[in-house]
Motif scaffolding. Structure first.
Motif, PDB file in Angstrom:
ATOM      1  N   ARG A 113      -0.730   5.678  -1.485  1.00  0.00           N
ATOM      2  CA  ARG A 113      -0.871   6.885  -2.324  1.00  0.00           C
ATOM      3  C   ARG A 113      -0.880   7.862  -1.615  1.00  0.00           C
ATOM      4  O   ARG A 113       0.241   8.806  -1.857  1.00  0.00           O
ATOM      5  CB  ARG A 113      -1.891   6.083  -3.881  1.00  0.00           C
ATOM      6  CG  ARG A 113      -0.709   6.258  -4.912  1.00  0.00           C
ATOM      7  CD  ARG A 113      -2.081   5.894  -5.715  1.00  0.00           C
ATOM      8  NE  ARG A 113      -2.988   5.881  -5.733  1.00  0.00           N
ATOM      9  CZ  ARG A 113      -4.651   7.183  -6.099  1.00  0.00           C
ATOM     10  NH1 ARG A 113      -3.688   7.802  -6.902  1.00  0.00           N
ATOM     11  NH2 ARG A 113      -5.083   7.188  -6.240  1.00  0.00           N
ATOM     12  N   VAL A 114      -2.050   7.784  -1.458  1.00  0.00           N
ATOM     13  CA  VAL A 114      -2.081   9.348  -1.076  1.00  0.00           C
ATOM     14  C   VAL A 114      -1.650   9.906   0.654  1.00  0.00           C
ATOM     15  O   VAL A 114      -0.667  10.722   0.041  1.00  0.00           O
ATOM     16  CB  VAL A 114      -3.541   9.749  -1.082  1.00  0.00           C
ATOM     17  CG1 VAL A 114      -4.153  11.074  -0.117  1.00  0.00           C
ATOM     18  CG2 VAL A 114      -4.465   9.587  -1.622  1.00  0.00           C
ATOM     19  N   GLN A 115      -0.974   9.046   1.067  1.00  0.00           N
ATOM     20  CA  GLN A 115      -0.519   9.151   2.203  1.00  0.00           C
ATOM     21  C   GLN A 115       0.922   9.858   2.638  1.00  0.00           C
ATOM     22  O   GLN A 115       2.174  10.167   2.593  1.00  0.00           O
ATOM     23  CB  GLN A 115      -0.720   7.922   3.449  1.00  0.00           C
ATOM     24  CG  GLN A 115      -1.815   8.079   4.102  1.00  0.00           C
ATOM     25  CD  GLN A 115      -2.047   9.404   4.601  1.00  0.00           C
ATOM     26  OE1 GLN A 115      -1.314  10.366   5.214  1.00  0.00           O
ATOM     27  NE2 GLN A 115      -3.478   9.582   4.995  1.00  0.00           N
ATOM     28  N   SER A 116       1.294   8.544   1.081  1.00  0.00           N
ATOM     29  CA  SER A 116       3.018   8.804   0.468  1.00  0.00           C
ATOM     30  C   SER A 116       3.226  10.156  -0.217  1.00  0.00           C
ATOM     31  O   SER A 116       4.001  10.954   0.189  1.00  0.00           O
ATOM     32  CB  SER A 116       3.180   8.008  -0.294  1.00  0.00           C
ATOM     33  OG  SER A 116       4.035   8.010  -0.678  1.00  0.00           O
ATOM     34  N   LYS A 117       2.074  10.447  -0.470  1.00  0.00           N
ATOM     35  CA  LYS A 117       2.255  12.236  -1.574  1.00  0.00           C
ATOM     36  C   LYS A 117       1.908  13.357  -0.395  1.00  0.00           C
ATOM     37  O   LYS A 117       3.050  14.022  -0.199  1.00  0.00           O
ATOM     38  CB  LYS A 117       0.755  12.166  -1.845  1.00  0.00           C
ATOM     39  CG  LYS A 117       1.324  13.518  -3.279  1.00  0.00           C
ATOM     40  CD  LYS A 117       0.446  13.462  -4.081  1.00  0.00           C
ATOM     41  CE  LYS A 117       0.048  14.309  -5.373  1.00  0.00           C
ATOM     42  NZ  LYS A 117       1.069  14.172  -6.483  1.00  0.00           N
ATOM     43  N   LEU A 118       1.635  12.971   0.323  1.00  0.00           N
ATOM     44  CA  LEU A 118       1.110  13.980   2.204  1.00  0.00           C
ATOM     45  C   LEU A 118       2.556  14.563   2.211  1.00  0.00           C
ATOM     46  O   LEU A 118       2.765  14.924   3.352  1.00  0.00           O
ATOM     47  CB  LEU A 118       0.225  13.349   2.356  1.00  0.00           C
ATOM     48  CG  LEU A 118      -0.219  14.998   3.853  1.00  0.00           C
ATOM     49  CD1 LEU A 118      -0.678  16.395   3.458  1.00  0.00           C
ATOM     50  CD2 LEU A 118      -1.456  14.400   4.674  1.00  0.00           C
ATOM     51  N   GLY A 119       3.200  13.523   2.738  1.00  0.00           N
ATOM     52  CA  GLY A 119       4.535  12.661   3.415  1.00  0.00           C
ATOM     53  C   GLY A 119       5.531  13.463   2.790  1.00  0.00           C
ATOM     54  O   GLY A 119       6.723  14.517   3.391  1.00  0.00           O
TER      55      GLY A 119
END
Length: 423
Positions: free
Chosen positions: A390-396
């Protein structure tokens, strides 16, 4: 006849973070490499080795054990018989971890499972209140790591613990009162496993686990558990861009008797409803929900449940920032998110990454591109330990938005650094 306990082998399991079952699996994998097929090692055999019932295993086990643990049989605590053939010692130039590298997630999982006390939960016989208390203790133990590591490190651990508890519930006997307590505890664990799956980006698993938690909540009559699951289902719907559905689910949770009687839960529900209303462009309802969240939080007393332990003033402020950002009020979103980051305790590593990304996005939306790139770089640095899809997607998404500004030197430098790091 039981011999002397093999404390050396027991210590090695602890050192490498293996449970009995995981060591057995590792032996079978090593055997496939050595012999071209498994040797059907089981957790029962591992327990017999540790108990000293078997002082010198067969060579088909010893050789894979040497490969897995990087130790000679004697260093593993085994005692050779006069007729025993001692296998060649392992190559000490490479450690066991080097020979069989364990990913960070797997290593954490192995270490955590060993600390959850699953071996003390009976697999047969009669369950009592003390067993329920052991099951209840699993969730707080997991949440100690969730705030820092994220759900990717915990989903498999929680799911394994849930399967163990389900097996006990299905194969043991207990009275009516204990039955209700068991289903409540099991539902709490299922809801937690669902949250970890959600955070890890495994939405099908999350849905199935939430359904199990809802069923357990109904069987136990645990209304708080049911309200918690409804709240998490609303978050999942929002993640999947089903905002209207998320609002309907969240409203159902807000209207439950349990939410109305628990200020911690009510504060969280209103915060999440505020973000939902903001995403649908309803500024009036978003602001009303934020005010209700503040009022509810002022009524909180004592300590919240383990799964609500993230709900601090920093979290409420960060969610308010998310609501203002969704409404297009980027300056206010930037101010609130910066404040949330200042208040956030060090233990909330995942949320620090999450809100750093939110802060960078608010800066970017406001037109402060260089500062946004700097904060994006900070988020990349902080994200190293966190296993949250979830965090990695937001960062992406943030990185994708920054690519529209590649002519800005700070952005170009940031994108080049992330490319080199493979981030």
């Amino acid at each position: 006849m039981t011999g002397q306990r093999n404390t050396r082998l027991e210590a090695l399991l602890s050192e490498f973070g293996y449970t009995h079952e995981q060591l057995a699996d590792a032996v079978n994998r090593a055997a496939e490499e050595l012999f071209g097929g498994p040797v059907n090692c089981t957790d029962r055999q591992v327990r017999r080795w540790i108990a000293g019932e078997v002082q010198w295993p067969w060579a088909r086990y010893l050789l894979p054990l040497q490969k897995v643990l990087g130790r000679s049989p004697q260093e593993m605590g085994f005692i050779p018989r006069k007729t025993s053939r001692v296998p060649a010692p392992p190559d000490r130039s490479a450690s066991a971890v080097q020979q069989h590298p364990i990913g960070r997630r797997e290593f954490i999982a192995a270490s955590l499972v060993a600390t959850l006390g699953l071996d003390f939960i009976p697999s047969g016989g009669r369950l009592g209140v003390s067993d329920v208390e052991r099951i209840r203790a699993i969730v707080p133990s997991l949440y100690k790591y969730d705030h820092s590591l994220g759900g990717g490190a915990l989903h498999d651990v929680a799911s394994e613990a849930l399967r163990h508890v389900q097996s006990s519930v299905n194969h043991c006997t207990y009275g009516d009162r204990v039955e209700r307590m068991l289903y409540s505890a099991m539902g709490d664990l299922a809801a937690s496993a669902g949250w970890f799956a959600y955070d890890a980006g495994r939405q099908v698993d999350a849905t199935n686990l939430y359904n199990e938690a809802l069923q357990a909540g109904m069987l136990s009559g645990d209304g708080m558990l049911q309200a918690r699951v409804w709240s998490n289902l609303a978050m999942q719907a929002r993640l999947l861009d089903r905002d209207r559905e998320a609002l309907r689910i969240g409203r159902a949770a807000v209207e439950t008797r349990q939410a109305k009687s628990d200020a911690w839960l009510m504060a969280l529900l209103h915060c999440r409803q505020a973000v939902g209303h903001a995403r649908t462009g309803d500024r009036t309802r978003a602001q009303r929900s934020l005010a209700r969240a503040e009022t509810a939080y002022e009524r909180t007393r004592g300590q919240p449940a383990a799964w609500l332990s993230f709900l601090t003033p920093a979290e409420l402020t960060g969610l308010a920032g998310a609501a203002h950002q969704a409404l297009g009020q980027y300056r206010r979103a930037e101010q609130l998110t910066a404040s949330a980051l200042q208040m956030l305790e060090p233990r909330f590593e995942r949320n620090r990454v999450y809100y750093t990304v939110q802060y960078a996005q608010a800066l970017l939306d406001e037109g402060d591109i260089e500062h946004a790139a700097a904060q994006a770089g900070e988020a990349i640095t902080l994200a190293g330990r966190v296993q949250s899809e979830r965090v990695q997607s937001k960062l992406g998404d943030l990185q994708g938005n920054l690519r529209h500004h590649m002519r800005v030197p700070a952005v170009a430098d940031f994108l080049e650094q992330t490319r080199q790091k493979g981030a």
